[in-house]
Design a protein around this motif. Structure first.
Motif, PDB file in Angstrom:
ATOM      1  N   ASP A  26       0.869  -1.168   0.000  1.00  0.00           N
ATOM      2  CA  ASP A  26       0.000   0.000   0.000  1.00  0.00           C
ATOM      3  C   ASP A  26       0.908   1.219   0.000  1.00  0.00           C
ATOM      4  OD1 ASP A  26      -2.614   1.352   0.282  1.00  0.00           O
ATOM      5  OD2 ASP A  26      -1.722   2.036   2.156  1.00  0.00           O
ATOM      6  N   VAL A  27       0.716   2.090  -0.957  1.00  0.00           N
ATOM      7  CA  VAL A  27       1.571   3.259  -1.117  1.00  0.00           C
ATOM      8  C   VAL A  27       0.805   4.500  -0.660  1.00  0.00           C
ATOM      9  CG1 VAL A  27       2.881   4.657  -2.762  1.00  0.00           C
ATOM     10  CG2 VAL A  27       2.704   2.182  -3.093  1.00  0.00           C
ATOM     11  N   ASP A  33       3.741   0.432   3.011  1.00  0.00           N
ATOM     12  CA  ASP A  33       3.397  -0.681   3.905  1.00  0.00           C
ATOM     13  C   ASP A  33       3.336  -1.943   3.067  1.00  0.00           C
ATOM     14  OD1 ASP A  33       3.089   0.711   6.411  1.00  0.00           O
ATOM     15  OD2 ASP A  33       1.328   1.655   5.523  1.00  0.00           O
ATOM     16  N   THR A  34       4.229  -2.881   3.358  1.00  0.00           N
ATOM     17  CA  THR A  34       4.427  -4.055   2.519  1.00  0.00           C
ATOM     18  C   THR A  34       4.189  -5.339   3.305  1.00  0.00           C
ATOM     19  OG1 THR A  34       6.100  -2.824   1.301  1.00  0.00           O
ATOM     20  CG2 THR A  34       6.084  -5.194   0.992  1.00  0.00           C
ATOM     21  N   TYR A  35       3.539  -6.284   2.645  1.00  0.00           N
ATOM     22  CA  TYR A  35       3.305  -7.612   3.217  1.00  0.00           C
ATOM     23  C   TYR A  35       3.799  -8.638   2.201  1.00  0.00           C
ATOM     24  CZ  TYR A  35       1.013 -11.459   5.629  1.00  0.00           C
ATOM     25  OH  TYR A  35       0.767 -12.611   6.314  1.00  0.00           O
ATOM     26  N   GLN A  42       6.526  -8.334   7.156  1.00  0.00           N
ATOM     27  CA  GLN A  42       5.896  -7.026   7.027  1.00  0.00           C
ATOM     28  C   GLN A  42       6.960  -5.950   7.123  1.00  0.00           C
ATOM     29  OE1 GLN A  42       2.348  -6.453   9.443  1.00  0.00           O
ATOM     30  NE2 GLN A  42       2.197  -8.662   9.686  1.00  0.00           N
ATOM     31  N   LEU A  43       6.862  -4.984   6.231  1.00  0.00           N
ATOM     32  CA  LEU A  43       7.797  -3.866   6.220  1.00  0.00           C
ATOM     33  C   LEU A  43       7.011  -2.565   6.188  1.00  0.00           C
ATOM     34  CD1 LEU A  43      10.111  -5.112   3.327  1.00  0.00           C
ATOM     35  CD2 LEU A  43      10.615  -5.244   5.756  1.00  0.00           C
ATOM     36  N   THR A  57      15.893  -4.006  -2.564  1.00  0.00           N
ATOM     37  CA  THR A  57      16.826  -5.063  -2.169  1.00  0.00           C
ATOM     38  C   THR A  57      16.081  -6.326  -1.744  1.00  0.00           C
ATOM     39  OG1 THR A  57      18.478  -3.435  -1.496  1.00  0.00           O
ATOM     40  CG2 THR A  57      18.695  -5.653  -0.581  1.00  0.00           C
ATOM     41  N   VAL A  58      15.056  -6.161  -0.920  1.00  0.00           N
ATOM     42  CA  VAL A  58      14.249  -7.309  -0.475  1.00  0.00           C
ATOM     43  C   VAL A  58      13.584  -7.976  -1.673  1.00  0.00           C
ATOM     44  CG1 VAL A  58      12.217  -8.008   0.855  1.00  0.00           C
ATOM     45  CG2 VAL A  58      13.885  -6.451   1.858  1.00  0.00           C
TER      46      VAL A  58
END
Length: 78
Positions: A26-27, A33-35, A42-43, A57-58
């Motif tokens: 979600d930007v 917010d990343t899943y 979760q990031l 990188t991830v």
């Protein structure tokens, strides 16, 4: 053409993307917010150049398919 009749992707890196590793994001103006699937990582990273670097990188390490949702044009920096 491939056996399925579709054209091969000229970008070799696209052939390395795993649909087993998916990053949904979600930007917003301030945050990414990343899943991650399947492991549930979760990031929450800032929507800045400093946040984009670890996100990329991830994604590269996972060879992940990255999908994002946005409203208001906040995705343009990505």
């Amino acid at each position: 053409m491939t056996a399925t009749g579709s054209k091969e992707c000229p970008n070799e890196s696209m052939n390395k993307v795993s649909h087993d590793q998916i990053m949904g994001m979600d930007v917003s103006r301030d945050w990414l917010d990343t899943y991650c699937l399947p492991d549930g990582l979760q990031l929450r990273l800032p929507n800045t150049a400093d946040g984009h670097v670890p996100l990329a990188t991830v994604a590269r390490k996972r060879h992940a398919l990255v999908c994002f949702e946005t409203t208001g044009g906040q995705e343009w920096r990505l």
